[in-house]
Write an enzyme that holds these catalytic residues in place. Structure first.
Site, PDB file in Angstrom:
ATOM      1  N   VAL A  72       6.206   9.579   4.943  1.00  0.00           N
ATOM      2  CA  VAL A  72       5.181  10.143   5.836  1.00  0.00           C
ATOM      3  C   VAL A  72       4.921  11.625   5.577  1.00  0.00           C
ATOM      4  CG1 VAL A  72       5.565   8.469   7.692  1.00  0.00           C
ATOM      5  CG2 VAL A  72       6.810  10.645   7.718  1.00  0.00           C
ATOM      6  N   TYR A 164      14.659  20.045  15.884  1.00  0.00           N
ATOM      7  CA  TYR A 164      14.199  18.707  16.286  1.00  0.00           C
ATOM      8  C   TYR A 164      13.329  18.818  17.543  1.00  0.00           C
ATOM      9  CZ  TYR A 164      14.582  13.784  17.813  1.00  0.00           C
ATOM     10  OH  TYR A 164      14.315  12.505  18.218  1.00  0.00           O
ATOM     11  N   LYS A 168       9.344  17.789  18.312  1.00  0.00           N
ATOM     12  CA  LYS A 168       8.954  16.780  19.301  1.00  0.00           C
ATOM     13  C   LYS A 168       8.030  17.378  20.371  1.00  0.00           C
ATOM     14  CE  LYS A 168      10.977  13.354  17.338  1.00  0.00           C
ATOM     15  NZ  LYS A 168      10.151  12.308  16.715  1.00  0.00           N
TER      16      LYS A 168
HETATM   17  N1  LIG Z   1      17.183   7.012  19.039  1.00  0.00           N
HETATM   18  C1  LIG Z   1      16.914   7.886  19.990  1.00  0.00           C
HETATM   19  O1  LIG Z   1      17.749   8.137  20.878  1.00  0.00           O
HETATM   20  C2  LIG Z   1      15.581   8.590  20.010  1.00  0.00           C
HETATM   21  C3  LIG Z   1      15.260   9.315  21.170  1.00  0.00           C
HETATM   22  C4  LIG Z   1      14.045   9.988  21.211  1.00  0.00           C
HETATM   23  C5  LIG Z   1      13.168   9.917  20.151  1.00  0.00           C
HETATM   24  N2  LIG Z   1      13.501   9.187  19.048  1.00  0.00           N
HETATM   25  C6  LIG Z   1      12.515   9.161  17.966  1.00  0.00           C
HETATM   26  O2  LIG Z   1      12.166   7.804  17.688  1.00  0.00           O
HETATM   27  C7  LIG Z   1      11.827   7.687  16.309  1.00  0.00           C
HETATM   28  C8  LIG Z   1      12.633   6.561  15.701  1.00  0.00           C
HETATM   29  O3  LIG Z   1      13.998   6.924  15.746  1.00  0.00           O
HETATM   30  P1  LIG Z   1      15.192   5.878  15.642  1.00  0.00           P
HETATM   31  O4  LIG Z   1      16.199   6.311  16.613  1.00  0.00           O
HETATM   32  O5  LIG Z   1      14.664   4.505  15.690  1.00  0.00           O
HETATM   33  O6  LIG Z   1      15.765   6.272  14.198  1.00  0.00           O
HETATM   34  P2  LIG Z   1      16.162   5.392  12.936  1.00  0.00           P
HETATM   35  O7  LIG Z   1      16.877   6.329  12.030  1.00  0.00           O
HETATM   36  O8  LIG Z   1      16.839   4.146  13.350  1.00  0.00           O
HETATM   37  O9  LIG Z   1      14.747   5.012  12.303  1.00  0.00           O
HETATM   38  C9  LIG Z   1      13.919   5.985  11.702  1.00  0.00           C
HETATM   39  C10 LIG Z   1      13.254   5.366  10.506  1.00  0.00           C
HETATM   40  O10 LIG Z   1      12.369   6.343   9.929  1.00  0.00           O
HETATM   41  C11 LIG Z   1      12.494   6.244   8.528  1.00  0.00           C
HETATM   42  N3  LIG Z   1      12.097   7.505   7.894  1.00  0.00           N
HETATM   43  C12 LIG Z   1      12.784   8.666   7.845  1.00  0.00           C
HETATM   44  N4  LIG Z   1      12.109   9.572   7.139  1.00  0.00           N
HETATM   45  C13 LIG Z   1      10.965   8.985   6.731  1.00  0.00           C
HETATM   46  C14 LIG Z   1       9.852   9.402   5.964  1.00  0.00           C
HETATM   47  N5  LIG Z   1       9.792  10.640   5.435  1.00  0.00           N
HETATM   48  N6  LIG Z   1       8.838   8.537   5.774  1.00  0.00           N
HETATM   49  C15 LIG Z   1       8.895   7.276   6.274  1.00  0.00           C
HETATM   50  N7  LIG Z   1       9.928   6.812   6.985  1.00  0.00           N
HETATM   51  C16 LIG Z   1      10.951   7.660   7.220  1.00  0.00           C
HETATM   52  C17 LIG Z   1      13.952   5.909   8.278  1.00  0.00           C
HETATM   53  O11 LIG Z   1      14.151   5.344   6.979  1.00  0.00           O
HETATM   54  C18 LIG Z   1      14.243   4.938   9.406  1.00  0.00           C
HETATM   55  O12 LIG Z   1      14.006   3.599   9.033  1.00  0.00           O
HETATM   56  C19 LIG Z   1      12.087   9.048  15.676  1.00  0.00           C
HETATM   57  O13 LIG Z   1      10.865   9.757  15.575  1.00  0.00           O
HETATM   58  C20 LIG Z   1      13.020   9.710  16.651  1.00  0.00           C
HETATM   59  O14 LIG Z   1      12.950  11.103  16.584  1.00  0.00           O
HETATM   60  C21 LIG Z   1      14.688   8.533  18.952  1.00  0.00           C
END
Ligand SMILES: NC(=O)c1ccc[n+]([C@@H]2O[C@H](COP(=O)([O-])OP(=O)(O)OC[C@H]3O[C@@H](n4cnc5c(N)ncnc54)[C@H](O)[C@@H]3O)[C@@H](O)[C@H]2O)c1
Length: 269
Positions: A72, A164, A168
């Site tokens: 991305v 981070y 966000k």
């Molecule tokens: N897990 C939490 O507690 C939480 C809380 C708030 C927000 N989020 C947000 O939710 C989203 C998903 O997080 P998650 O917890 O499912 O994480 P995760 O690590 O399980 O999944 C993230 C995915 O993004 C992919 N990714 C990373 N860099 C990339 C790139 N440059 N291009 C394309 N794909 C890429 C990774 O390979 C992975 O499959 C993120 O934006 C994260 O910041 C997560």
């Protein structure tokens, strides 16, 4: 709207959806939810194998999906994917910017390279996705829905994740500003700000070098989170996917520029 039609409006039959970060965690659950509710889903992830696996799981359940490798933070790749999907599938109706990374550590020691890396994925990656999807959606009579992953970290500051959190928070402002700019073209732009969910991103700290999970350490970290969350619980990826599905569907047709917060009540804004 009649009650039966209202219920049906939560489905996304006939829509074409692109989900970034679809190989893991929240992105994967959202891709599965959208496909289960009727959308043709393009599962995109920098880890192409995991994107393909998500697409295969959707297909095995009778859905329509393809898995693609996508970084991305690479504007050319994002544009090319959007153009190709729109041409082959007759448009893009839903674009979920969920791919993200976590970089943490004390602010006072934070290297510039870490800042650049997280901005390139978590902020520029969302920018590129919004732009690529928006350019297509504004040309469609039916418009479209863009949904961006923010975080409770933008609402409730925590130490050691300043870079981070600013990404966000930036996603929230990008969402609102863009919603104002392209709303007249029927393109809705919303964000989802999840609370803590155990995923690849957050769970990796508890994985031992041999791949097993240190349950004791995991519980020691998560127990206080439960305690300070009004619902006394952390989230499941599906809790967040439900918010993405709602914002993707016509049930949310009057929603734009909003932030949905599936977070157990940990932040109330
Ligand atoms: N897990 C939490 O507690 C939480 C809380 C708030 C927000 N989020 C947000 O939710 C989203 C998903 O997080 P998650 O917890 O499912 O994480 P995760 O690590 O399980 O999944 C993230 C995915 O993004 C992919 N990714 C990373 N860099 C990339 C790139 N440059 N291009 C394309 N794909 C890429 C990774 O390979 C992975 O499959 C993120 O934006 C994260 O910041 C997560």
């Amino acid at each position: 709207m009649e009650a039966t039609t209202l219920i049906e409006s939560f489905r996304v039959d006939g829509k074409v959806a692109v989900v970034t970060g679809a190989g893991s965690g929240i992105g994967r659950a959202s891709a599965l939810a959208l496909a289960g509710a009727g959308a043709a889903v393009v599962c995109a992830d920098i880890d192409g194998a995991s994107a393909t696996a998500a697409a295969q799981e959707i297909a095995a359940a009778g859905g329509v999906a393809e898995g693609v490798t996508l970084d991305v933070s690479n504007r050319g790749e994002v544009d090319a994917l959007a153009q190709r999907v729109a041409a082959e599938r007759g448009g893009i109706h839903v674009w979920c910017n969920i791919a993200g990374i976590m970089v943490e550590g004390p602010f006072l020691d934070a290297p510039e390279e870490d800042l650049d890396r997280i901005i390139s994925v978590n902020l520029k990656g969302v920018f590129f996705g919004c732009q690529a999807a928006g350019r297509i959606m504004v040309t469609q009579p039916e418009g479209g829905s863009i949904i961006n992953a923010s975080s409770a970290a933008a609402d409730a500051p925590s130490p050691n994740i300043v870079s981070y959190a600013i990404c966000k928070a930036g996603v929230v402002q990008m969402t609102k500003s863009l919603a104002v700019e392209i709303g007249k073209k029927k393109v809705r732009v919303n964000a989802v700000a999840p609370g803590f969910v155990l995923t690849g991103m957050t769970g990796r700290y508890f994985v031992r070098p041999d791949g097993t999970v240190d349950e004791e350490m995991q519980e020691a970290v998560i127990a206080p989170m439960r305690k300070f969350t009004p619902l006394r619980s952390i989230g499941e990826p599906e809790d967040i996917a439900a918010a993405f599905l709602y914002l993707a569907s016509d049930a949310s047709r009057f929603m734009t520029g909003q932030v949905l917060r599936p977070n157990g009540g940990v932040a109330m804004v």
